[in-house]
Design a protein around this motif. Sequence first.
Motif, PDB file in Angstrom:
ATOM      1  N   ILE A  16      -2.479  -6.161   2.750  1.00  0.00           N
ATOM      2  CA  ILE A  16      -2.441  -7.467   3.168  1.00  0.00           C
ATOM      3  C   ILE A  16      -1.184  -8.126   3.707  1.00  0.00           C
ATOM      4  O   ILE A  16      -1.146  -8.598   4.945  1.00  0.00           O
ATOM      5  N   ILE A  17       0.008  -7.727   3.031  1.00  0.00           N
ATOM      6  CA  ILE A  17       1.047  -8.435   3.725  1.00  0.00           C
ATOM      7  C   ILE A  17       1.454  -7.769   4.958  1.00  0.00           C
ATOM      8  O   ILE A  17       1.714  -8.731   5.907  1.00  0.00           O
ATOM      9  N   PRO A  18       1.425  -6.478   5.015  1.00  0.00           N
ATOM     10  CA  PRO A  18       1.756  -5.924   6.547  1.00  0.00           C
ATOM     11  C   PRO A  18       0.683  -6.708   7.671  1.00  0.00           C
ATOM     12  O   PRO A  18       1.101  -6.750   8.880  1.00  0.00           O
ATOM     13  N   LEU A  19      -0.783  -6.838   7.001  1.00  0.00           N
ATOM     14  CA  LEU A  19      -1.486  -7.398   8.344  1.00  0.00           C
ATOM     15  C   LEU A  19      -1.214  -8.749   8.424  1.00  0.00           C
ATOM     16  O   LEU A  19      -1.264  -9.281   9.870  1.00  0.00           O
ATOM     17  N   LEU A  20      -0.551  -9.468   7.617  1.00  0.00           N
ATOM     18  CA  LEU A  20      -0.189 -10.957   7.969  1.00  0.00           C
ATOM     19  C   LEU A  20       1.234 -10.847   8.545  1.00  0.00           C
ATOM     20  O   LEU A  20       1.352 -11.836   9.507  1.00  0.00           O
ATOM     21  N   GLU A  21       2.097 -10.029   8.395  1.00  0.00           N
ATOM     22  CA  GLU A  21       3.394  -9.724   9.152  1.00  0.00           C
ATOM     23  C   GLU A  21       3.234  -9.557  10.565  1.00  0.00           C
ATOM     24  O   GLU A  21       3.956  -9.840  11.384  1.00  0.00           O
ATOM     25  N   GLN A  22       1.867  -8.939  10.869  1.00  0.00           N
ATOM     26  CA  GLN A  22       1.725  -8.404  12.132  1.00  0.00           C
ATOM     27  C   GLN A  22       0.906  -9.288  12.944  1.00  0.00           C
ATOM     28  O   GLN A  22       0.384  -8.959  13.962  1.00  0.00           O
ATOM     29  N   ALA A  54       2.810 -20.478   3.472  1.00  0.00           N
ATOM     30  CA  ALA A  54       4.092 -21.282   3.881  1.00  0.00           C
ATOM     31  C   ALA A  54       5.061 -20.510   4.426  1.00  0.00           C
ATOM     32  O   ALA A  54       6.174 -20.811   4.903  1.00  0.00           O
ATOM     33  N   GLY A  55       4.850 -19.137   4.714  1.00  0.00           N
ATOM     34  CA  GLY A  55       5.803 -18.367   5.471  1.00  0.00           C
ATOM     35  C   GLY A  55       5.950 -17.091   4.691  1.00  0.00           C
ATOM     36  O   GLY A  55       5.753 -17.031   3.301  1.00  0.00           O
ATOM     37  N   ILE A  56       6.575 -15.786   5.193  1.00  0.00           N
ATOM     38  CA  ILE A  56       6.846 -14.714   4.648  1.00  0.00           C
ATOM     39  C   ILE A  56       8.447 -14.381   4.679  1.00  0.00           C
ATOM     40  O   ILE A  56       9.065 -14.611   5.552  1.00  0.00           O
ATOM     41  N   SER A  57       8.815 -14.037   3.459  1.00  0.00           N
ATOM     42  CA  SER A  57      10.105 -13.938   3.334  1.00  0.00           C
ATOM     43  C   SER A  57      10.447 -12.795   2.278  1.00  0.00           C
ATOM     44  O   SER A  57       9.686 -12.675   1.337  1.00  0.00           O
ATOM     45  N   ASN A  58      11.007 -11.554   2.733  1.00  0.00           N
ATOM     46  CA  ASN A  58      11.320 -10.278   2.012  1.00  0.00           C
ATOM     47  C   ASN A  58       9.888  -9.772   1.636  1.00  0.00           C
ATOM     48  O   ASN A  58       9.650  -9.276   0.446  1.00  0.00           O
ATOM     49  N   HIS A  59       9.174  -9.712   2.563  1.00  0.00           N
ATOM     50  CA  HIS A  59       7.607  -9.367   2.305  1.00  0.00           C
ATOM     51  C   HIS A  59       6.835  -9.965   1.230  1.00  0.00           C
ATOM     52  O   HIS A  59       5.989  -9.293   0.586  1.00  0.00           O
ATOM     53  N   THR A  63      11.263   2.411   2.480  1.00  0.00           N
ATOM     54  CA  THR A  63      10.050   2.806   2.021  1.00  0.00           C
ATOM     55  C   THR A  63       8.977   1.674   2.400  1.00  0.00           C
ATOM     56  O   THR A  63       7.628   2.189   2.526  1.00  0.00           O
ATOM     57  N   TYR A  64       9.226   0.397   2.169  1.00  0.00           N
ATOM     58  CA  TYR A  64       8.211  -0.580   2.760  1.00  0.00           C
ATOM     59  C   TYR A  64       7.962  -0.158   4.164  1.00  0.00           C
ATOM     60  O   TYR A  64       6.691  -0.222   4.353  1.00  0.00           O
ATOM     61  N   LEU A  65       8.841  -0.011   5.119  1.00  0.00           N
ATOM     62  CA  LEU A  65       8.651   0.334   6.319  1.00  0.00           C
ATOM     63  C   LEU A  65       7.858   1.327   6.847  1.00  0.00           C
ATOM     64  O   LEU A  65       6.722   1.535   7.210  1.00  0.00           O
ATOM     65  N   LEU A  66       8.021   2.511   5.787  1.00  0.00           N
ATOM     66  CA  LEU A  66       7.068   3.799   6.019  1.00  0.00           C
ATOM     67  C   LEU A  66       5.867   3.404   5.434  1.00  0.00           C
ATOM     68  O   LEU A  66       4.911   3.924   5.903  1.00  0.00           O
ATOM     69  N   THR A  67       5.539   2.580   4.218  1.00  0.00           N
ATOM     70  CA  THR A  67       4.316   2.438   3.938  1.00  0.00           C
ATOM     71  C   THR A  67       3.351   1.812   4.864  1.00  0.00           C
ATOM     72  O   THR A  67       2.283   2.202   4.983  1.00  0.00           O
ATOM     73  N   GLY A  68       3.826   0.999   5.656  1.00  0.00           N
ATOM     74  CA  GLY A  68       3.277   0.180   6.764  1.00  0.00           C
ATOM     75  C   GLY A  68       2.664   1.264   7.742  1.00  0.00           C
ATOM     76  O   GLY A  68       1.526   1.084   8.415  1.00  0.00           O
ATOM     77  N   GLN A  69       3.229   2.707   7.760  1.00  0.00           N
ATOM     78  CA  GLN A  69       2.958   3.496   9.047  1.00  0.00           C
ATOM     79  C   GLN A  69       2.044   4.494   8.392  1.00  0.00           C
ATOM     80  O   GLN A  69       1.136   5.028   9.074  1.00  0.00           O
TER      81      GLN A  69
END
Length: 305
Positions: free
Chosen positions: A241-247, A210-215, A161-167
Amino acid sequence: MNKSQARKILGLDGTEDVKEIKKKYRKLMHENHPDSSGLDDGEAAAKINMAYELIMKSFDGGVKKKSAVKKKPKTKTWSAKENKNAYCVRPIFHEVEDYDGNNIGVIEIARGKYVWSKDEEFSLFLKSLYETSKDLLDNARPSLFFEVPEIIKQKYLADITYLLTGQFIDSSLTLKELGILDIDAYKISAMVELVVGATTPKVGTTLYPAGISNHKLYLRNGTGQIIGYLSFKDDRLYYVIIPLLEQKKAQVKMVVADNTLKSKTRKKYVDLDLWIRLLDTNTSAIESTNIKIDELLKKYAKEGF
């Protein structure tokens, strides 16, 4: 068990009426019931019974029969932007009301690779992706007679679900709608949920990623101590915001604001003023996300085998 699984167990394609469903049910029970088949296949019979009961509930009326219902006419298209490269299509849901304004259910009004827009209730958007994820998992299983433990299935559901949300969220566009432009960055109201034992930062203190873990984006203070992770008052911002930072498509600045909150569960929250600046990059995570979804589905298909 959900309706998709139930239909597969009964060999239905969704177009059958009650009479046809009963006929298929009786045939399957005759073939699989221990008393009639002579085989010790009670588990299969129980599955068939469960599937039959679930499907038949759809013919019980569902909504109030005497209540006049108003609903938007079913449309073939939805007026939102599409992500042609998304992993799969998803449904667009709409809440159904009676003439008194009472919510009596949800219907599907369109299906496609539509990106979320403000015209779509965000809770129904998340429901759409959750239902899509469930269908993907159900179709990935080679056998319906071995159930994956619910705790394991829920983990897969959450990840997909989280991965689809990013799309299906255009992070840059949505941020422009939800944030306030402040020179070259967008200002957002945010919070940090403090971890146990963390020192509560003072108003005006700058915090750092400080880093991203488990979104989750964990934050540290100036001495390097991890004090908690980023949270939002508007749930939609989490998926932006979290997907923007992950990417690596954005930079952030965070300063402790003057309101400290405490939840009913005794977890401490500290208000933040957050500025986020979008970076000029042409990188795309679509292909890698599709690969990740494929890998999760393949792994799920092998659970228990």
